[in-house]
Design a protein around this motif. Structure first.
Motif, PDB file in Angstrom:
ATOM      1  N   TYR A  76      20.955   5.993 -18.839  1.00 35.98           N
ATOM      2  CA  TYR A  76      19.712   5.367 -19.312  1.00 35.98           C
ATOM      3  C   TYR A  76      19.960   4.386 -20.446  1.00 35.98           C
ATOM      4  CZ  TYR A  76      14.761   4.968 -20.528  1.00 35.98           C
ATOM      5  OH  TYR A  76      13.503   4.478 -20.760  1.00 35.98           O
ATOM      6  N   PRO A 122       6.937  17.423 -18.048  1.00 39.16           N
ATOM      7  CA  PRO A 122       5.903  17.175 -19.067  1.00 39.16           C
ATOM      8  C   PRO A 122       5.867  18.262 -20.142  1.00 39.16           C
ATOM      9  CG  PRO A 122       5.034  16.709 -16.887  1.00 39.16           C
ATOM     10  CD  PRO A 122       6.373  17.367 -16.683  1.00 39.16           C
ATOM     11  N   VAL A 155       8.895  17.773 -22.501  1.00 44.52           N
ATOM     12  CA  VAL A 155       8.647  16.643 -23.405  1.00 44.52           C
ATOM     13  C   VAL A 155       7.652  17.038 -24.489  1.00 44.52           C
ATOM     14  CG1 VAL A 155       7.774  14.284 -23.578  1.00 44.52           C
ATOM     15  CG2 VAL A 155       9.208  14.942 -21.636  1.00 44.52           C
ATOM     16  N   ASN A 161       4.371  10.413 -32.032  1.00 47.84           N
ATOM     17  CA  ASN A 161       4.650   8.988 -32.236  1.00 47.84           C
ATOM     18  C   ASN A 161       6.042   8.725 -32.799  1.00 47.84           C
ATOM     19  OD1 ASN A 161       2.060   8.163 -31.359  1.00 47.84           O
ATOM     20  ND2 ASN A 161       1.197   8.659 -33.365  1.00 47.84           N
ATOM     21  N   THR A 166      10.380   8.941 -32.753  1.00 42.72           N
ATOM     22  CA  THR A 166      11.413   8.671 -31.761  1.00 42.72           C
ATOM     23  C   THR A 166      12.556   9.663 -31.923  1.00 42.72           C
ATOM     24  OG1 THR A 166      12.482   7.034 -33.199  1.00 42.72           O
ATOM     25  CG2 THR A 166      10.866   6.217 -31.595  1.00 42.72           C
ATOM     26  N   THR A 170      11.464   7.077 -27.072  1.00 47.50           N
ATOM     27  CA  THR A 170      10.073   7.512 -27.113  1.00 47.50           C
ATOM     28  C   THR A 170       9.866   8.649 -26.116  1.00 47.50           C
ATOM     29  OG1 THR A 170       9.397   5.986 -25.381  1.00 47.50           O
ATOM     30  CG2 THR A 170       9.384   5.146 -27.654  1.00 47.50           C
ATOM     31  N   GLU A 171       8.662   9.213 -26.095  1.00 47.16           N
ATOM     32  CA  GLU A 171       8.355  10.250 -25.108  1.00 47.16           C
ATOM     33  C   GLU A 171       8.543   9.722 -23.687  1.00 47.16           C
ATOM     34  OE1 GLU A 171       4.488  11.923 -25.755  1.00 47.16           O
ATOM     35  OE2 GLU A 171       5.283  13.457 -27.131  1.00 47.16           O
ATOM     36  N   LYS A 172       8.195   8.458 -23.466  1.00 48.44           N
ATOM     37  CA  LYS A 172       8.385   7.858 -22.138  1.00 48.44           C
ATOM     38  C   LYS A 172       9.870   7.797 -21.779  1.00 48.44           C
ATOM     39  CE  LYS A 172       7.337   3.677 -19.434  1.00 48.44           C
ATOM     40  NZ  LYS A 172       8.752   3.423 -19.036  1.00 48.44           N
ATOM     41  N   ASP A 173      10.704   7.403 -22.737  1.00 53.64           N
ATOM     42  CA  ASP A 173      12.141   7.344 -22.489  1.00 53.64           C
ATOM     43  C   ASP A 173      12.697   8.723 -22.159  1.00 53.64           C
ATOM     44  OD1 ASP A 173      12.384   4.548 -23.102  1.00 53.64           O
ATOM     45  OD2 ASP A 173      12.375   5.051 -25.239  1.00 53.64           O
ATOM     46  N   THR A 209      11.153  11.246 -20.944  1.00 53.63           N
ATOM     47  CA  THR A 209      10.685  11.630 -19.606  1.00 53.63           C
ATOM     48  C   THR A 209      11.577  11.023 -18.531  1.00 53.63           C
ATOM     49  OG1 THR A 209       8.390  11.809 -20.372  1.00 53.63           O
ATOM     50  CG2 THR A 209       8.731  11.509 -18.002  1.00 53.63           C
ATOM     51  N   GLU A 210      11.935   9.754 -18.690  1.00 57.07           N
ATOM     52  CA  GLU A 210      12.771   9.075 -17.685  1.00 57.07           C
ATOM     53  C   GLU A 210      14.187   9.667 -17.654  1.00 57.07           C
ATOM     54  OE1 GLU A 210      11.691   6.915 -15.408  1.00 57.07           O
ATOM     55  OE2 GLU A 210       9.730   7.382 -16.289  1.00 57.07           O
ATOM     56  N   LYS A 242      14.084  12.809 -15.778  1.00 57.84           N
ATOM     57  CA  LYS A 242      13.988  12.510 -14.332  1.00 57.84           C
ATOM     58  C   LYS A 242      15.333  12.102 -13.762  1.00 57.84           C
ATOM     59  CE  LYS A 242       9.085  11.190 -14.165  1.00 57.84           C
ATOM     60  NZ  LYS A 242       8.124  10.062 -13.956  1.00 57.84           N
TER      61      LYS A 242
END
Length: 388
Positions: free
Chosen positions: A295, A356, A359, A366, A368, A376-379, A381-382, A385
């Protein structure tokens, strides 16, 4: 290279039969009333615990015992140990076991001198004092025998958190490689993976001109890569075990981390896996680290290419260095597979549907995670995955 302070005062007692000298060193470092903290049956069945008791008795040192440490050590036993220390006026904790036992011992040593909840330190309170801790190491892995860090899982919410401070560094550590020869191959491989992860959390950095610590990191990784298969093939190979035992300590006493920013995001993401699924820490790292690498690789392709060339012997593709970087990550992953480590979620019985929750429990909000790339939380999550 960044400015730094480095203080690593642990006295190491290395070699065959050195556990028989434990009482002498407890006395040397001021211990008069000792809590022996250990895990399960292997320390008892092997006779190690009895040898330690004999060495303490020979020095007229009072001791009491607390066994039962589990992998991913729990808060409940820490509270029990703190109560014993306060009741028995314990002034020294002797950990006999691997990283889990040592981490639990450090938490007890913190709480024994604190009027509040020891968990405060694992939620950010600064570590200032602890009763002395020493170790007799039985697993080459965590590096806790030479570090000021500790990781504990709180049973309320199954939160796995770390804390650290120089007051928690063991005053001495006995390292006899013979004590690791009876380990199952899976535990040996998990330990080697944990060591590699400790090095790589420091190796992947945004700090420039850190050649000395780069080379230290690379040398430790090359040693682990060479010696682990030898130890797996012949568990009684003393020299392989000795090299791995010292590599585990050097990997985590921070000699490889001075003067540079370090990351630790893979460790924190793994903590959620091992807390929730109760898997071996090294096994969880084997799943998370390659996913993280894939990633973040493009953040600094040349650092990953350097890793590929210097550690894994890849040829540098100067026209397309990302090819070299990918090859290095692939060789790392193949090495993990070759020593019997999992590299995907399902091999840990982890579920994609739980991402989820993982995470959320990480509790970023908010904020990192990490420093090489601020995730971030999005990162996160990826990356989870990718580990699926």
């Amino acid at each position: 290279m960044n400015n730094f302070n480095f203080y690593s005062p642990t006295y190491f007692v290395f070699g065959k039969g050195r556990e028989n000298e434990a009482g002498k060193y407890v006395k040397r470092f001021g211990g008069k009333r000792v809590l022996i903290h250990f895990g399960g049956g292997s320390v008892i069945k092997s006779g190690l615990l009895d040898r330690v008791k004999v060495s303490l008795t020979a020095e007229d040192i009072y001791f009491t015992e607390l066994g039962g440490v589990m992998p991913n050590p729990r808060s409940g036993l820490v509270y029990e140990g703190i109560e014993i220390c306060k009741k028995e006026k314990i002034d020294f904790v002797l950990a006999v076991g691997g990283g889990s036992t040592i981490d639990s011992s450090k938490a007890i040593a913190l709480g024994a001198l604190y009027d509040g909840d020891f968990w405060d330190f694992y939620e950010g309170k600064q570590v200032e004092k602890a009763i002395p801790v020493a170790t007799i190491l039985t697993i080459s892995a965590a590096g806790s025998e030479g570090s000021g860090g500790s990781v504990i899982t709180h049973e309320k919410g199954m939160l796995k958190r770390a804390c650290g401070g120089d007051a928690m560094r063991p005053v001495f550590s006995v390292l006899n490689p013979e004590l690791t020869c009876t380990l199952p191959n899976y535990q040996t491989a998990c330990g080697s993976t944990d060591m590699m992860a400790h090095v790589m959390e420091r190796y992947f950095t945004n700090t420039t001109y850190v050649e000395i610590t780069d080379r230290l990191c690379e040398g430790i990784l090359l040693t682990i890569i060479k010696e682990t298969p030898k130890a797996l093939e012949n568990p009684d190979d003393y020299e392989a075990r000795a090299n791995l035992m010292w590599a585990g300590m050097v990997a985590h006493n921070d000699i490889c981390g001075v003067g540079r920013d370090t990351d630790w995001s893979s460790h924190q993401m793994e903590h959620e896996l091992s807390a929730f699924y109760d898997v071996a820490h090294g096994a969880g790292l084997a799943v998370m680290f390659p996913a993280w690498m894939k990633y973040v690789m493009h953040h600094d392709v040349m650092r990953f290419a350097q890793f590929a060339v210097r550690v894994w012997g890849c040829e540098m593709d100067f026209q397309q260095p990302e090819n070299t970087a990918h090859e290095g990550i692939g060789k790392f992953e193949q090495f993990l597979i070759s020593i019997g480590m999992p590299v995907r979620f399902d091999e840990l019985d982890a579920k994609e549907k739980d991402i989820p929750m993982l995470v959320k429990t990480l509790g970023l909000g908010n904020r990192t995670l990490g420093s090489f790339v601020k995730l971030t939380e999005k990162d996160v999550t990826e990356i989870y995955k990718l580990a699926v």
